[in-house]
Each structure stands twice: as C-alpha cells, then as structure tokens.
Design an enzyme around this catalytic site. Structure first.
Site, PDB file in Angstrom:
ATOM      1  CD  GLU A  42      -2.677   1.115   2.627  1.00 27.83           C
ATOM      2  OE1 GLU A  42      -3.810   1.636   2.608  1.00 27.83           O
ATOM      3  OE2 GLU A  42      -2.194   0.573   3.653  1.00 27.83           O
ATOM      4  CE  LYS A 113      -7.654   0.717   3.472  1.00 33.01           C
ATOM      5  NZ  LYS A 113      -6.525   1.411   4.160  1.00 33.01           N
ATOM      6  CB  CYS A 153      -4.181  -1.597   4.557  1.00 36.71           C
ATOM      7  SG  CYS A 153      -3.312  -1.262   6.127  1.00 36.71           S
TER       8      CYS A 153
END
Length: 276
Positions: A42, A113, A153
């Site tokens: 990320e 995301k 994440c």
C-alpha cells in the site's frame, strides 16, 4: 505447476520519484529471482502529510502507472501495485487504489480500497475518510495462472470481504498494507493466517516498514502464506523482497479434502456474499 511470486517490502517517504526508483530496484531484484507475479505494498508511490499526498497524486492511467507498465513489459511479468494515490476527477479526496499490470504493460484490473481506517489507536485518532474516497466494487483478476482477490490493508479486518472474493473464484488473496506497528504486532499475522485458513487460499501480503508522520511507523513483516495457514516466507525488518512458489493444485486438493465451503449453513445465516 508452481508459480513463483514475490512480495516487496518498502519504506516509502515523501519523495515520489525516490520511492519509485526504490520500487523499480526492488521489482528488478524480484524478477531476477524468477517471480512471475510481484506484489508491492500500500502507498507504494508516497507516504506523508495530506498535502504531500495530494501533490504526488496521479490519475489512472497517468505518470505512475506508465512507469509500472514499463517495468511489467521490461521484465515480462505481472505486477500488482499494492496501492497508489489516485487523483479523482472532480473530487478533493483521493483514491487509495491498487493496479494490476499484465506482462504487456496493460492495466488488467484496478481496485479502490472499500474500508477506510477511521479509528482511535493508543489515543491517536486516524481519519482515512477525510483524505480518501471509498471504493464501491470488489475485484478479482486472472494473473500468472492464479485468480487474485484484491484488497488493501484495513480491508483485512473484514472477513466477509474475503468470503465474497473466494465466492468469485479467488485462490490467492492479495493484501498490500501499511499496517500500524501498534496494532500490527498483535493482529497482522493472526488476521492474515485466518483469512488463508478460512478461505483455503494463498495470501500475499506486501507491507510498508518504518516511516514517519501520521499512522507511522509501520510494522513491515511482509508474508506469503499457504492455504493451510503455514507461513511460507516472512520478510525481516528491512526493505527488500521475499519469494515463494504457489501451486494452484494444492488449493484444489485441500478444498476437496476439507470441503468447508460446501458445509456452510446459509439456511441459518446470510450467504448472499458467499455464492459458489
């Protein structure tokens, strides 16, 4: 047939050009080790204050993706850029977006995301939603003979996301991250191994380490995990890369021997995101 994959560990800072040069070096080293699929962390392009992130953001396609596309072509391999700061048309907020590049340099998939990190950790508040717009779609992609389920994440804490990716055919779960040291030292490996075991998938988790500024330092500990939950490779506390050989037949064999997916009691709980 085994497929060699690599996870890269970076310490990206505020200088995008320096970060991309370090990324190029790491990708070249992983490709030279025979990796056909290379996963980066990320925020591979830049980390820092919101003003730094906005100044370094790039559209997709754009300058950052052009550089990664050239690397994929040069090394004739698949590259999954774990995430970059995507400049979105007509929006102040950015996209935290992963991009998959085919060996010919084309963009095979992009994933923004979906779960944003709004939390208070050890007394420090984090508001990812202040700077980033959430994604609205799940994403799988065929790459190097594998079916990748994409995530980033904080997504790791949402088991239902990975069930949905398994339902879409994923046999490898990709988890690029910049996982906070405070939470990561207790949760990172446990969550990664759980996602591997419960979905009977390989997991490739490429992480940031170190850094300064909000949400940092990051834990590192990039890992590649097999569908039994065994850690095949773990990166030491430095930058660099790890490799492992993945075998899709191992996934098929484990799923046949322990068919937990077929044993789900969707008559008792919601199985809408877990379709075969």
């Amino acid at each position: 047939m085994s497929i060699r994959v690599a996870a890269i560990q970076l310490d990206s800072r505020g200088d995008r050009d320096a970060n991309l040069a370090a990324l190029e070096h790491a990708i070249t080293a992983a490709a030279n080790d025979g990796a056909r699929l290379i996963v980066t962390p990320e925020y591979s392009d830049v980390r820092g204050a919101p003003s730094t992130l906005r100044a370094a953001a790039s559209p997709i396609p754009g300058e950052v993706t052009a550089r990664l596309a050239a690397l994929a072509q040069r090394h004739a391999c698949w590259i999954h850029l774990g995430s970059m700061h995507e400049r979105l048309a007509g929006q102040e907020r950015l996209g935290n977006t992963g991009v998959t590049f085919a060996p010919d340099g084309s963009i095979a998939a992009a994933y923004r995301k979906v779960h944003l990190y709004d939390a208070v950790v050890d007394g420090t508040p984090y508001r990812e939603s202040a700077d980033f717009a959430p994604g609205a779609h799940l994403q799988t992609v065929e790459a190097a003979g594998l079916t990748l389920g994409l995530s980033i994440c904080y997504d790791l804490r949402f088991a239902e996301l990975y069930r949905a990716l398994r339902g879409r055919g994923a046999n490898v779960l990709v988890v690029p991250a910049a996982f906070n040291l405070h939470t990561g030292r207790d949760h990172w490996e446990t969550l990664l191994r759980a996602r591997a075991i419960e979905n009977q998938c390989y997991v490739i988790a490429a992480a940031q380490i170190g850094g300064d500024g909000p949400g940092l330092p990051c834990l590192g500990r990039s890992m590649i995990i097999d569908p039994w939950g065994t850690v095949l490779a773990c990166m030491p506390d430095r930058t660099g890369h790890i490799t492992a050989d993945l075998d899709p037949e191992r996934v098929a064999t484990l799923r046949a021997g322990l068919p937990a997916w077929e044993h789900r009691r969707t008559d008792l709980y919601d199985g809408s995101a877990m379709k075969d």
